[in-house]
Design a protein around this motif. Sequence first.
Motif, PDB file in Angstrom:
ATOM      1  N   GLY A 135       1.225  -1.465  -0.191  1.00 40.68           N
ATOM      2  CA  GLY A 135      -0.049  -0.208   0.459  1.00 40.68           C
ATOM      3  C   GLY A 135       0.965   1.084   0.201  1.00 40.68           C
ATOM      4  O   GLY A 135       0.643   1.765   0.189  1.00 40.68           O
ATOM      5  N   SER A 136       1.913   1.095   0.865  1.00 43.12           N
ATOM      6  CA  SER A 136       3.280   2.198   0.575  1.00 43.12           C
ATOM      7  C   SER A 136       4.160   1.541   0.815  1.00 43.12           C
ATOM      8  O   SER A 136       4.622   0.639   1.041  1.00 43.12           O
ATOM      9  CB  SER A 136       2.328   3.715   1.770  1.00 43.12           C
ATOM     10  N   LEU A 137       5.662   2.436   0.457  1.00 40.47           N
ATOM     11  CA  LEU A 137       6.522   2.396   0.627  1.00 40.47           C
ATOM     12  C   LEU A 137       7.613   3.399   0.829  1.00 40.47           C
ATOM     13  O   LEU A 137       6.840   4.450   1.047  1.00 40.47           O
ATOM     14  CB  LEU A 137       7.430   1.541  -0.945  1.00 40.47           C
ATOM     15  N   PRO A 138       8.539   2.590   2.214  1.00 41.37           N
ATOM     16  CA  PRO A 138       9.381   4.136   3.388  1.00 41.37           C
ATOM     17  C   PRO A 138       9.403   5.299   1.695  1.00 41.37           C
ATOM     18  O   PRO A 138       9.918   4.841   0.199  1.00 41.37           O
ATOM     19  CB  PRO A 138      10.677   3.717   3.647  1.00 41.37           C
ATOM     20  N   ASN A 139       9.067   6.970   2.188  1.00 38.24           N
ATOM     21  CA  ASN A 139       9.580   7.530   1.426  1.00 38.24           C
ATOM     22  C   ASN A 139       8.862   8.398   0.383  1.00 38.24           C
ATOM     23  O   ASN A 139       9.030   8.678  -0.617  1.00 38.24           O
ATOM     24  CB  ASN A 139      10.941   8.288   1.136  1.00 38.24           C
TER      25      ASN A 139
END
Length: 155
Positions: A135-139
């Motif tokens: 759903g998301s990754l860092p930065n």
Amino acid sequence: MTPEQRLVELGIQLPTPPAPIANFLPWRRVGQLLYLSGQGPRDANGKISVGRLGRDCSVERGYADARSVGLQLLATIRAAVGSLDHVEAVVKLLGMVNAEPDFGDQPKVINGCSDILVEILGERGKHARSAVGMGSLPNGMTVEVEAIIQIAEGH
């Protein structure tokens, strides 16, 4: 031909391994296994490639980003053990893709990393792998890949 010779033949210069962005190590060696922390794609200036597959990034861009992560992983291996010639095998990759819920081409994206590892390491670069959507990754990075590498005895 050794992996180090292959790099020279292909004219590939490995990037400087990125420094961790938090309180963790870039790699940890346990016996003959080298565990590489997850890395995301960066350009020559260290800027992270951001975007979401299936929304504002193509599979081709994701593939290129995953390939660049593969080169960073190779650079990290070299920094950890001195030479890519000491790699016995790439054991496992976990490839994570910052993707829309209906995006289903995670394997095509992570092929960028797998392909460059096999191109440089030959049979030693073939590995077990997972390629998953997140759903998301860092930065906001497009992809993140972590790896487990077997190092040859005596190195």
